[in-house]
Design a protein around this motif. Sequence first.
Motif, mmCIF file in Angstrom:
data_model
loop_
_atom_site.group_PDB
_atom_site.id
_atom_site.type_symbol
_atom_site.label_atom_id
_atom_site.label_comp_id
_atom_site.label_asym_id
_atom_site.label_seq_id
_atom_site.Cartn_x
_atom_site.Cartn_y
_atom_site.Cartn_z
ATOM 1 N N GLU A 20 39.029 4.347 50.651
ATOM 2 C CA GLU A 20 38.728 3.621 52.156
ATOM 3 C C GLU A 20 39.746 2.509 51.854
ATOM 4 N N PRO A 21 40.073 1.871 53.141
ATOM 5 C CA PRO A 21 39.280 2.307 54.247
ATOM 6 C C PRO A 21 39.725 3.606 54.930
ATOM 7 N N ILE A 22 38.662 3.874 55.936
ATOM 8 C CA ILE A 22 39.000 5.423 56.721
ATOM 9 C C ILE A 22 40.435 5.341 57.102
ATOM 10 N N HIS A 23 41.158 6.410 56.719
ATOM 11 C CA HIS A 23 42.224 6.432 57.479
ATOM 12 C C HIS A 23 43.074 7.748 57.634
ATOM 13 N N VAL A 24 44.040 8.074 58.465
ATOM 14 C CA VAL A 24 44.789 9.623 58.592
ATOM 15 C C VAL A 24 45.947 9.008 58.610
ATOM 16 N N HIS A 25 46.754 10.131 57.954
ATOM 17 C CA HIS A 25 48.079 10.283 57.999
ATOM 18 C C HIS A 25 48.701 10.864 59.255
ATOM 19 N N GLY A 26 50.051 10.435 59.597
ATOM 20 C CA GLY A 26 50.745 11.014 60.599
ATOM 21 C C GLY A 26 52.067 11.455 59.959
ATOM 22 N N GLN A 27 52.457 12.796 60.299
ATOM 23 C CA GLN A 27 53.792 13.190 59.724
ATOM 24 C C GLN A 27 54.651 13.963 60.585
ATOM 25 N N CYS A 28 55.961 13.834 60.654
ATOM 26 C CA CYS A 28 56.615 14.435 61.717
ATOM 27 C C CYS A 28 58.126 14.329 61.071
ATOM 28 N N ASP A 29 58.791 15.399 60.947
ATOM 29 C CA ASP A 29 60.382 15.260 60.861
ATOM 30 C C ASP A 29 60.328 14.724 59.430
ATOM 31 N N GLY A 30 59.619 14.836 58.504
ATOM 32 C CA GLY A 30 59.964 14.127 57.355
ATOM 33 C C GLY A 30 59.540 12.648 56.834
ATOM 34 N N ARG A 31 59.056 12.240 58.086
ATOM 35 C CA ARG A 31 58.691 10.793 58.430
ATOM 36 C C ARG A 31 57.086 10.577 58.269
ATOM 37 N N GLU A 32 56.325 9.605 57.727
ATOM 38 C CA GLU A 32 54.923 9.431 57.757
ATOM 39 C C GLU A 32 54.638 7.902 57.878
ATOM 40 N N SER A 33 53.322 7.876 58.447
ATOM 41 C CA SER A 33 52.916 6.589 58.818
ATOM 42 C C SER A 33 51.402 6.891 58.527
ATOM 43 N N LYS A 34 50.350 5.902 58.350
ATOM 44 C CA LYS A 34 49.026 6.049 58.402
ATOM 45 C C LYS A 34 48.458 4.952 59.430
ATOM 46 N N ALA A 35 47.348 5.562 59.880
ATOM 47 C CA ALA A 35 46.383 4.601 60.398
ATOM 48 C C ALA A 35 44.985 4.210 60.154
ATOM 49 N N GLU A 36 44.691 2.924 59.762
ATOM 50 C CA GLU A 36 43.637 2.560 58.990
ATOM 51 C C GLU A 36 42.602 2.001 60.013
ATOM 52 N N PHE A 37 41.140 2.660 59.702
ATOM 53 C CA PHE A 37 40.055 2.216 60.613
ATOM 54 C C PHE A 37 39.100 1.270 59.972
ATOM 55 N N PHE A 38 39.096 0.034 60.775
ATOM 56 C CA PHE A 38 38.058 -0.914 60.247
ATOM 57 C C PHE A 38 36.937 -0.787 61.056
ATOM 58 N N LEU A 39 35.641 -0.788 60.522
ATOM 59 C CA LEU A 39 34.485 -0.691 61.449
ATOM 60 C C LEU A 39 33.586 -2.258 60.822
ATOM 61 N N GLU A 40 32.766 -2.275 61.932
ATOM 62 C CA GLU A 40 31.591 -3.183 61.967
ATOM 63 C C GLU A 40 30.521 -2.718 62.076
ATOM 64 N N GLU A 41 29.421 -2.517 61.836
ATOM 65 C CA GLU A 41 27.990 -1.964 62.219
ATOM 66 C C GLU A 41 28.527 -0.528 62.795
ATOM 67 N N GLY A 42 29.102 0.269 62.133
ATOM 68 C CA GLY A 42 29.388 1.397 62.908
ATOM 69 C C GLY A 42 30.379 1.800 64.028
ATOM 70 N N GLU A 43 30.970 0.592 64.358
ATOM 71 C CA GLU A 43 31.705 0.595 65.525
ATOM 72 C C GLU A 43 33.308 0.252 64.685
ATOM 73 N N ILE A 44 34.165 1.070 65.477
ATOM 74 C CA ILE A 44 35.474 0.524 65.342
ATOM 75 C C ILE A 44 35.896 -0.693 66.009
ATOM 76 N N VAL A 45 36.385 -1.604 65.072
ATOM 77 C CA VAL A 45 36.848 -2.765 65.806
ATOM 78 C C VAL A 45 38.424 -3.119 65.564
ATOM 79 N N GLU A 46 39.085 -2.373 64.836
ATOM 80 C CA GLU A 46 40.358 -2.458 64.840
ATOM 81 C C GLU A 46 40.888 -1.141 64.254
ATOM 82 N N ILE A 47 42.258 -0.821 64.415
ATOM 83 C CA ILE A 47 42.816 0.115 64.012
ATOM 84 C C ILE A 47 44.251 -0.407 63.805
ATOM 85 N N ARG A 48 44.673 -0.071 62.465
ATOM 86 C CA ARG A 48 46.159 -0.904 61.761
ATOM 87 C C ARG A 48 47.085 0.290 61.543
ATOM 88 N N ILE A 49 48.021 0.484 62.242
ATOM 89 C CA ILE A 49 49.240 1.358 61.626
ATOM 90 C C ILE A 49 50.086 0.751 60.663
#
Length: 101
Positions: A20-49
């Motif tokens: 945690e935090p919940i996150h996914v990775h994005g990959q293309c042409d040998g490059r990679e970033s991730k997006a982290e999801f922050f939740l409060e009371e079950g709702e997404i309140v912020e997505i941070r790349i």
Amino acid sequence: MPKLYEYLGLIIFFYSNEHEPIHVHGQCDGRESKAEFFLEEGEIVEIRITEVKGSRPLMGKDLQNFKKVVDVYAGDIVQKWVDYFVYHRSIRPETITRKLL
């Protein structure tokens, strides 16, 4: 490494041993970033790349496409995280064929 989506050459996925935090990775042409999801009371309140340590980050159009997929599919991504890591269900990858606006 469960693949969630493919969009314009970009692969969005989880590593099998994620944390945690919940996150996914994005990959293309040998490059990679991730997006982290922050939740409060079950709702997404912020997505941070963020950068992935030891990897060159996504840039330009690839980064913009990653942000678009993450924004449009945020709720689905969180549900797939829960399905995979909590309920141990397999994830079926999707190819996004329509242009995201």
